[in-house]
Design an enzyme around this catalytic site. Sequence first.
Site, mmCIF file in Angstrom:
data_model
loop_
_atom_site.group_PDB
_atom_site.id
_atom_site.type_symbol
_atom_site.label_atom_id
_atom_site.label_comp_id
_atom_site.label_asym_id
_atom_site.label_seq_id
_atom_site.Cartn_x
_atom_site.Cartn_y
_atom_site.Cartn_z
ATOM 1 N N MET A 74 0.495 6.652 7.598
ATOM 2 C CA MET A 74 0.752 5.263 7.970
ATOM 3 C C MET A 74 2.234 5.012 8.216
ATOM 4 S SD MET A 74 -2.221 4.132 8.170
ATOM 5 C CE MET A 74 -2.066 2.367 8.363
ATOM 6 N N ASP A 96 11.578 8.978 2.788
ATOM 7 C CA ASP A 96 10.583 9.730 2.006
ATOM 8 C C ASP A 96 11.345 10.545 0.972
ATOM 9 O OD1 ASP A 96 8.219 11.292 1.159
ATOM 10 O OD2 ASP A 96 7.317 10.561 3.012
ATOM 11 N N VAL A 102 3.682 4.068 0.635
ATOM 12 C CA VAL A 102 3.537 5.272 -0.204
ATOM 13 C C VAL A 102 2.065 5.359 -0.646
ATOM 14 C CG1 VAL A 102 5.962 5.137 -0.926
ATOM 15 C CG2 VAL A 102 4.192 4.197 -2.428
ATOM 16 N N GLU A 148 -1.698 5.297 -2.306
ATOM 17 C CA GLU A 148 -2.416 4.155 -2.902
ATOM 18 C C GLU A 148 -2.604 4.311 -4.415
ATOM 19 O OE1 GLU A 148 -2.962 1.532 -1.235
ATOM 20 O OE2 GLU A 148 -4.771 0.505 -1.908
ATOM 21 N N LYS A 168 3.217 2.630 -6.591
ATOM 22 C CA LYS A 168 3.712 1.527 -5.742
ATOM 23 C C LYS A 168 4.608 0.603 -6.561
ATOM 24 C CE LYS A 168 0.164 1.254 -2.125
ATOM 25 N NZ LYS A 168 0.912 1.749 -0.966
ATOM 26 N N SER A 226 -4.138 -0.839 1.001
ATOM 27 C CA SER A 226 -5.445 -1.203 1.562
ATOM 28 C C SER A 226 -6.299 -1.931 0.542
ATOM 29 C CB SER A 226 -6.225 0.011 2.064
ATOM 30 O OG SER A 226 -5.585 1.204 1.876
ATOM 31 N N HIS A 251 -1.197 -5.094 6.297
ATOM 32 C CA HIS A 251 -2.191 -4.015 6.316
ATOM 33 C C HIS A 251 -2.431 -3.547 7.745
ATOM 34 C CE1 HIS A 251 -6.545 -2.648 5.168
ATOM 35 N NE2 HIS A 251 -5.707 -1.635 5.228
ATOM 36 N N ASN A 295 -5.196 2.493 10.914
ATOM 37 C CA ASN A 295 -4.927 3.871 11.336
ATOM 38 C C ASN A 295 -5.757 4.226 12.569
ATOM 39 O OD1 ASN A 295 -4.229 6.612 11.264
ATOM 40 N ND2 ASN A 295 -5.782 7.114 9.734
ATOM 41 N N GLU A 354 -3.723 -7.011 9.207
ATOM 42 C CA GLU A 354 -4.160 -8.050 8.264
ATOM 43 C C GLU A 354 -2.903 -8.475 7.502
ATOM 44 O OE1 GLU A 354 -7.144 -6.322 5.678
ATOM 45 O OE2 GLU A 354 -8.436 -8.046 5.882
ATOM 46 N N ASN A 363 -11.738 -4.424 4.280
ATOM 47 C CA ASN A 363 -12.500 -3.493 3.440
ATOM 48 C C ASN A 363 -13.636 -4.166 2.685
ATOM 49 O OD1 ASN A 363 -11.359 -0.991 4.061
ATOM 50 N ND2 ASN A 363 -9.510 -1.547 2.938
HETATM 51 N N1 LIG Z 1 -4.573 6.406 5.916
HETATM 52 C C1 LIG Z 1 -5.212 5.291 6.268
HETATM 53 O O1 LIG Z 1 -6.205 5.300 6.999
HETATM 54 C C2 LIG Z 1 -4.724 3.952 5.756
HETATM 55 C C3 LIG Z 1 -5.072 2.781 6.448
HETATM 56 C C4 LIG Z 1 -4.557 1.559 6.020
HETATM 57 C C5 LIG Z 1 -3.724 1.511 4.902
HETATM 58 N N2 LIG Z 1 -3.415 2.675 4.229
HETATM 59 C C6 LIG Z 1 -2.528 2.588 3.067
HETATM 60 O O2 LIG Z 1 -1.232 3.040 3.447
HETATM 61 C C7 LIG Z 1 -0.572 3.625 2.326
HETATM 62 C C8 LIG Z 1 -0.095 5.025 2.674
HETATM 63 O O3 LIG Z 1 -1.209 5.809 3.020
HETATM 64 P P1 LIG Z 1 -1.061 7.163 3.868
HETATM 65 O O4 LIG Z 1 -2.438 7.500 4.320
HETATM 66 O O5 LIG Z 1 0.027 7.016 4.875
HETATM 67 O O6 LIG Z 1 -0.589 8.187 2.723
HETATM 68 P P2 LIG Z 1 0.106 9.622 2.901
HETATM 69 O O7 LIG Z 1 -0.202 10.365 1.675
HETATM 70 O O8 LIG Z 1 -0.220 10.191 4.247
HETATM 71 O O9 LIG Z 1 1.692 9.291 2.926
HETATM 72 C C9 LIG Z 1 2.407 8.800 1.837
HETATM 73 C C10 LIG Z 1 3.853 9.277 1.933
HETATM 74 O O10 LIG Z 1 4.605 8.616 0.906
HETATM 75 C C11 LIG Z 1 5.554 9.555 0.413
HETATM 76 N N3 LIG Z 1 6.079 9.127 -0.879
HETATM 77 C C12 LIG Z 1 5.614 9.368 -2.124
HETATM 78 N N4 LIG Z 1 6.435 8.818 -3.043
HETATM 79 C C13 LIG Z 1 7.439 8.217 -2.353
HETATM 80 C C14 LIG Z 1 8.587 7.474 -2.729
HETATM 81 N N5 LIG Z 1 8.882 7.273 -4.008
HETATM 82 N N6 LIG Z 1 9.406 7.002 -1.755
HETATM 83 C C15 LIG Z 1 9.141 7.220 -0.466
HETATM 84 N N7 LIG Z 1 8.050 7.917 -0.040
HETATM 85 C C16 LIG Z 1 7.218 8.398 -0.978
HETATM 86 C C17 LIG Z 1 4.782 10.867 0.398
HETATM 87 O O11 LIG Z 1 5.685 11.969 0.325
HETATM 88 C C18 LIG Z 1 4.022 10.782 1.713
HETATM 89 O O12 LIG Z 1 4.764 11.340 2.783
HETATM 90 C C19 LIG Z 1 -1.566 3.568 1.172
HETATM 91 O O13 LIG Z 1 -1.323 2.412 0.408
HETATM 92 C C20 LIG Z 1 -2.907 3.459 1.885
HETATM 93 O O14 LIG Z 1 -3.896 2.832 1.111
HETATM 94 C C21 LIG Z 1 -3.882 3.897 4.638
#
Ligand SMILES: NC(=O)c1ccc[n+]([C@@H]2O[C@H](COP(=O)([O-])OP(=O)(O)OC[C@H]3O[C@@H](n4cnc5c(N)ncnc54)[C@H](O)[C@@H]3O)[C@@H](O)[C@H]2O)c1
Length: 296
Positions: free
Chosen positions: A17, A36, A93, A95, A100, A122, A143, A146, A155, A193
Amino acid sequence: MAQGDIHKVAVLGAGTMGNGIAHVFARAGFPVILRDVEQRFLDRAMDTIAKNLDREIKKGKVPESERAAVLGRVLPATDLGAIAAADFCVEAVPESAELKTRVLKEADAVLRPGVILATNTSSISITQLAAATSRPERFVGMHFMNPVPVMTLVEVIRGLATTDETFQATLALCERLGKKPVAVNDSPGFVSNRVLMPLINEAIFTVMEGVATPEAVDAVMKTGMNHPMGPLELADFIGLDVCLDILEVLYKGFGDPRYRACPLLRKYVAAGWLGRKSGRGFYQYHQNDAQDGKGK
Ligand SMILES: NC(=O)c1ccc[n+]([C@@H]2O[C@H](COP(=O)([O-])OP(=O)(O)OC[C@H]3O[C@@H](n4cnc5c(N)ncnc54)[C@H](O)[C@@H]3O)[C@@H](O)[C@H]2O)c1
């Protein structure tokens, strides 16, 4: 901070994301500090952004002449101090409420007091995450769906303490990104959701009870209801572990049995059948289509 004062943004987390969010801000002309914890995650994100941008150039969505400028606007950083220059910050970061909360507290300490802090969660309560910061009135849910560069919905979720100014500035910012923001109040699963997961869960019950095969369930919803993806195909794309986690949030948040996760979903997750990303869910996938498709 009013919407017109937002020039530079920070994105926390450069995963699926985070890189998509950085991409859409950079494409809309904003310099983006993408933060990151390790350089290799940032390198991977820059790679993904470049590939996705090339795809958009090929499709004629972005002029070739803008490629270097868009990429140049994304400023990768492992140093948290770099986000001090941001006028708006989006957290993306993983979920976990605990993670968070920690990341948001750290960002809160570095960002200027007037800056709006948004979370891409999410399912976690916006009100709860806001309370961990010193700026609950300048805290909001954003929100994105993807894949972020493709899906137009955002959202925008109002926590209990979110002010009108913060909310309006966030809605206006989404418009500047070319997105379609929809205003929602804080409640478990928000709208997306809360409506989607019971549909997916019920589809899984029909498979478990032998009412129909996954293919048949998806065919009914695609050809009968005009859904572009069947619910089981979509569940595989989202990740069955993610679906289970969100159902648990709904179940716990409402205390209502209608959100209980189907035992077959639990069984698949326990087996490591997580959908596309693990190669198997309700369908089987080859290595090279694990990242394809569209979704929530
Ligand atoms: N993947 C989806 O379909 C989707 C859709 C909507 C919302 N979300 C939400 O988006 C958020 C991220 O999901 P994602 O799928 O991108 O996860 P992901 O695991 O692909 O990416 C998360 C990133 O955060 C980094 N990270 C961890 N700790 C950190 C810190 N202290 N500082 C900075 N970066 C840090 C990780 O190294 C990683 O690169 C979650 O809350 C998820 O629920 C995901």
